[in-house]
Design a protein around this motif. Structure first.
Motif, PDB file in Angstrom:
ATOM      1  N   GLN A 109      -0.163  -1.531  -6.889  1.00 27.56           N
ATOM      2  CA  GLN A 109      -0.633  -2.105  -5.495  1.00 27.56           C
ATOM      3  C   GLN A 109      -0.996  -3.701  -5.445  1.00 27.56           C
ATOM      4  OE1 GLN A 109      -3.644  -3.236  -4.004  1.00 27.56           O
ATOM      5  NE2 GLN A 109      -2.713  -4.142  -1.292  1.00 27.56           N
ATOM      6  N   ARG A 110      -1.531  -3.856  -6.397  1.00 31.30           N
ATOM      7  CA  ARG A 110      -2.414  -5.226  -7.157  1.00 31.30           C
ATOM      8  C   ARG A 110      -1.472  -5.804  -7.125  1.00 31.30           C
ATOM      9  NH1 ARG A 110      -8.336  -4.409  -9.954  1.00 31.30           N
ATOM     10  NH2 ARG A 110      -8.804  -2.981  -8.023  1.00 31.30           N
ATOM     11  N   LYS A 111      -0.212  -6.150  -7.657  1.00 30.82           N
ATOM     12  CA  LYS A 111       0.379  -7.015  -8.138  1.00 30.82           C
ATOM     13  C   LYS A 111       1.145  -6.884  -6.963  1.00 30.82           C
ATOM     14  CE  LYS A 111       4.575  -6.519 -10.716  1.00 30.82           C
ATOM     15  NZ  LYS A 111       5.712  -6.689 -10.082  1.00 30.82           N
ATOM     16  N   LEU A 112       2.131  -5.705  -6.373  1.00 23.41           N
ATOM     17  CA  LEU A 112       2.602  -5.736  -5.049  1.00 23.41           C
ATOM     18  C   LEU A 112       2.139  -6.559  -3.953  1.00 23.41           C
ATOM     19  CD1 LEU A 112       3.894  -2.349  -5.546  1.00 23.41           C
ATOM     20  CD2 LEU A 112       5.198  -4.204  -6.141  1.00 23.41           C
ATOM     21  N   TRP A 113       0.384  -6.310  -3.913  1.00 21.79           N
ATOM     22  CA  TRP A 113       0.018  -7.581  -2.482  1.00 21.79           C
ATOM     23  C   TRP A 113      -0.045  -8.812  -2.813  1.00 21.79           C
ATOM     24  CZ3 TRP A 113      -1.780  -6.242   1.966  1.00 21.79           C
ATOM     25  CH2 TRP A 113      -2.191  -6.545   2.029  1.00 21.79           C
ATOM     26  N   ALA A 114      -0.184  -8.959  -4.170  1.00 23.10           N
ATOM     27  CA  ALA A 114       0.095 -11.268  -4.425  1.00 23.10           C
ATOM     28  C   ALA A 114       1.433 -11.560  -3.875  1.00 23.10           C
ATOM     29  CB  ALA A 114      -0.296 -11.224  -5.700  1.00 23.10           C
ATOM     30  N   GLU A 115       2.449 -10.432  -4.758  1.00 24.48           N
ATOM     31  CA  GLU A 115       3.502 -10.989  -4.310  1.00 24.48           C
ATOM     32  C   GLU A 115       3.716 -11.329  -2.883  1.00 24.48           C
ATOM     33  OE1 GLU A 115       6.084  -8.244  -5.872  1.00 24.48           O
ATOM     34  OE2 GLU A 115       5.694  -9.095  -8.365  1.00 24.48           O
TER      35      GLU A 115
ATOM     36  N   VAL B 106       0.759  -0.820   0.311  1.00 24.12           N
ATOM     37  CA  VAL B 106      -0.013  -0.351   0.256  1.00 24.12           C
ATOM     38  C   VAL B 106       0.381   1.430  -0.411  1.00 24.12           C
ATOM     39  CG1 VAL B 106      -1.649   1.538   1.298  1.00 24.12           C
ATOM     40  CG2 VAL B 106      -2.038  -0.673   0.996  1.00 24.12           C
ATOM     41  N   THR B 107       2.171   1.668   1.117  1.00 26.14           N
ATOM     42  CA  THR B 107       2.919   2.848   0.825  1.00 26.14           C
ATOM     43  C   THR B 107       3.509   2.875  -0.438  1.00 26.14           C
ATOM     44  OG1 THR B 107       3.078   2.124   2.862  1.00 26.14           O
ATOM     45  CG2 THR B 107       5.177   3.290   2.458  1.00 26.14           C
ATOM     46  N   THR B 108       3.637   1.267  -1.264  1.00 30.28           N
ATOM     47  CA  THR B 108       4.754   1.403  -1.863  1.00 30.28           C
ATOM     48  C   THR B 108       3.865   2.563  -3.366  1.00 30.28           C
ATOM     49  OG1 THR B 108       6.278   0.044  -1.638  1.00 30.28           O
ATOM     50  CG2 THR B 108       6.159   0.785  -4.336  1.00 30.28           C
ATOM     51  N   ALA B 109       2.671   1.853  -3.403  1.00 31.87           N
ATOM     52  CA  ALA B 109       2.043   2.835  -4.470  1.00 31.87           C
ATOM     53  C   ALA B 109       1.260   3.836  -3.901  1.00 31.87           C
ATOM     54  CB  ALA B 109      -0.397   1.502  -4.202  1.00 31.87           C
ATOM     55  N   LEU B 110       1.063   4.107  -2.990  1.00 36.86           N
ATOM     56  CA  LEU B 110       0.944   5.484  -2.745  1.00 36.86           C
ATOM     57  C   LEU B 110       1.494   6.450  -2.685  1.00 36.86           C
ATOM     58  CD1 LEU B 110      -2.534   6.415  -1.770  1.00 36.86           C
ATOM     59  CD2 LEU B 110      -1.354   6.549   0.857  1.00 36.86           C
ATOM     60  N   GLU B 111       2.524   6.039  -2.605  1.00 38.11           N
ATOM     61  CA  GLU B 111       3.497   6.562  -2.199  1.00 38.11           C
ATOM     62  C   GLU B 111       4.090   7.118  -3.962  1.00 38.11           C
ATOM     63  OE1 GLU B 111       6.682   5.300  -0.904  1.00 38.11           O
ATOM     64  OE2 GLU B 111       6.739   6.394   1.089  1.00 38.11           O
ATOM     65  N   SER B 112       3.623   5.597  -4.830  1.00 35.73           N
ATOM     66  CA  SER B 112       3.374   6.125  -6.601  1.00 35.73           C
ATOM     67  C   SER B 112       3.085   6.955  -7.003  1.00 35.73           C
ATOM     68  CB  SER B 112       3.695   4.753  -6.972  1.00 35.73           C
ATOM     69  OG  SER B 112       3.093   4.791  -8.658  1.00 35.73           O
ATOM     70  N   PHE B 113       1.331   6.822  -6.495  1.00 37.11           N
ATOM     71  CA  PHE B 113       0.679   7.528  -7.638  1.00 37.11           C
ATOM     72  C   PHE B 113       0.245   9.181  -6.731  1.00 37.11           C
ATOM     73  CE2 PHE B 113      -3.424  10.056  -5.020  1.00 37.11           C
ATOM     74  CZ  PHE B 113      -3.597  10.210  -6.010  1.00 37.11           C
ATOM     75  N   ILE B 114       1.331  10.017  -5.351  1.00 32.28           N
ATOM     76  CA  ILE B 114       1.020  10.820  -5.606  1.00 32.28           C
ATOM     77  C   ILE B 114       2.754  11.909  -5.921  1.00 32.28           C
ATOM     78  CG2 ILE B 114       2.781  10.997  -3.233  1.00 32.28           C
ATOM     79  CD1 ILE B 114      -0.130  13.894  -4.357  1.00 32.28           C
ATOM     80  N   ASP B 115       3.325  10.975  -6.177  1.00 29.35           N
ATOM     81  CA  ASP B 115       4.595  11.459  -7.218  1.00 29.35           C
ATOM     82  C   ASP B 115       4.349  11.424  -8.299  1.00 29.35           C
ATOM     83  OD1 ASP B 115       6.175  11.134  -4.933  1.00 29.35           O
ATOM     84  OD2 ASP B 115       7.097   9.137  -5.502  1.00 29.35           O
ATOM     85  N   ASP B 116       3.593  10.525  -9.359  1.00 28.63           N
ATOM     86  CA  ASP B 116       2.583  10.345 -10.544  1.00 28.63           C
ATOM     87  C   ASP B 116       2.048  11.832 -10.955  1.00 28.63           C
ATOM     88  OD1 ASP B 116       2.994   9.485 -12.959  1.00 28.63           O
ATOM     89  OD2 ASP B 116       0.848   8.213 -12.917  1.00 28.63           O
TER      90      ASP B 116
END
Length: 330
Positions: A270-276, A43-53
């Protein structure tokens, strides 16, 4: 019920403030984001990616920072902060959202989803849009749906094979009366409690168990003090990337498109990272010696939920058609 009423009154009172909050101008928006998880979590990685994007694609017209580890407050407080515009974006589990947005409680009905993939199909379709519209009336704009896996019971005492195994045991649940009803229908005693308090409560015997997904069970180190994990998968709860309606309304139409697209792309990540992470967390705790069992027959657990559904429909009739729509999705 008292807590729920108070929250609803507060959310109604602050909705006007949420839409009128002077967060900043769309030409110079500095967004503050809430996140309960620690660095490195999917979640953290994806949310940080969101705001950076968002910052990159708006050429800095919208920029921000994610405050991890719930340092800005607990989830209940942060939901209200988002409504009034004190924070501008966040990632929330929909469980506690149900205390403010009654329609959101539909995803908290036990065994409502057939699988994680089924949840994705439901939330990415018309039902997700309907829930988004309901949340927006309460000052919360949902842009995309994250994954939080399937939640199962774990405890300090024994494997759980049948509902009778929960008799008399104390289980921590999130603050939602549906979860209290779920545990009580299975014969256990439900104890709403903040996430941060669970480890010590398990260690000292304040509660006998809790329920969560593999990554949370592992990253919280709950497996160290509650060594029995039983795969009930009773809840499959979506999470949302949300922004304050006040902040959203101050964006230009073009920036709204950019922000929403960035949120959707972050959900894919996030879904990809979550599955991993789900796979690696499961492997880690099982290697530690945790006693694991799959429930061979979930029917007794599912049948016990009939009273939970009946009460939910009685308290909130809008849930029944939503349940029918979810069940109609293949």
């Amino acid at each position: 019920m008292i807590k729920k009423t108070v929250i609803q009154k507060v959310s109604g009172a602050i909705l006007v403030a949420a839409t009128a909050a002077a967060v900043s101008t769309s030409a110079n928006a500095e967004w503050k984001g809430w996140n309960i998880h620690n660095p490195g979590y999917p979640v953290t990685t994806a949310l940080e990616s969101f705001i950076d994007d968002v910052e990159a694609k708006t050429d800095g017209r919208v920029a921000g920072r994610v405050y991890n580890g719930a340092v800005l407050g607990n989830q209940a407080d942060s939901i209200q902060m988002l409504q009034i515009g004190a924070i501008q974006f966040a990632e929330f589990n929909l469980g506690p959202i149900g205390a403010i947005v009654p329609e959101a409680n539909v995803v908290s009905l036990p065994f409502i989803f057939k699988s994680v993939d089924h949840m994705h199909r439901v939330m990415d379709g018309p039902v997700g849009d309907e829930l988004s519209a309901a949340m927006e009336k309460h000052g919360i704009k949902s842009l995309a749906w994250y994954d939080s896996g399937a939640r199962s019971f774990y405890n300090t005492e024994k494997p759980i094979e049948a509902p009778s195994d929960l008799d008399g045991m104390k289980f921590r649940v999130m603050n939602n009366e549906l979860y209290v009803g779920m545990v009580e229908a299975l014969g256990g005693n439900a104890t709403p409690m903040a996430y941060a308090e669970i480890y010590q409560s398990l260690k000292t015997g304040v509660v006998d168990g809790a329920e969560n997904n593999w990554p949370s069970y592992e990253s919280s180190n709950h497996f160290e003090v509650a060594g029995y994990y039983s795969l009930t998968e009773h809840l499959i709860l979506p999470e949302c990337v949300c922004v304050s309606v006040g902040a959203w309304n101050q964006l230009s139409a073009d920036d709204q498109v950019i922000v929403k697209k960035a949120a959707r792309e972050s959900a894919e990540l996030q879904r990809k990272l979550w599955a991993e992470r789900d796979k690696s967390s499961r492997e880690k705790v099982l290697a530690s010696g945790v006693v694991f069992n799959e429930i061979s027959n979930k029917a007794p657990f599912q049948n016990a939920m009939k009273v939970v559904y009946e009460k939910a429909f009685q308290d909130n009739p809008t849930l029944k058609p939503l349940v029918e729509k979810i069940q109609s999705v293949d």
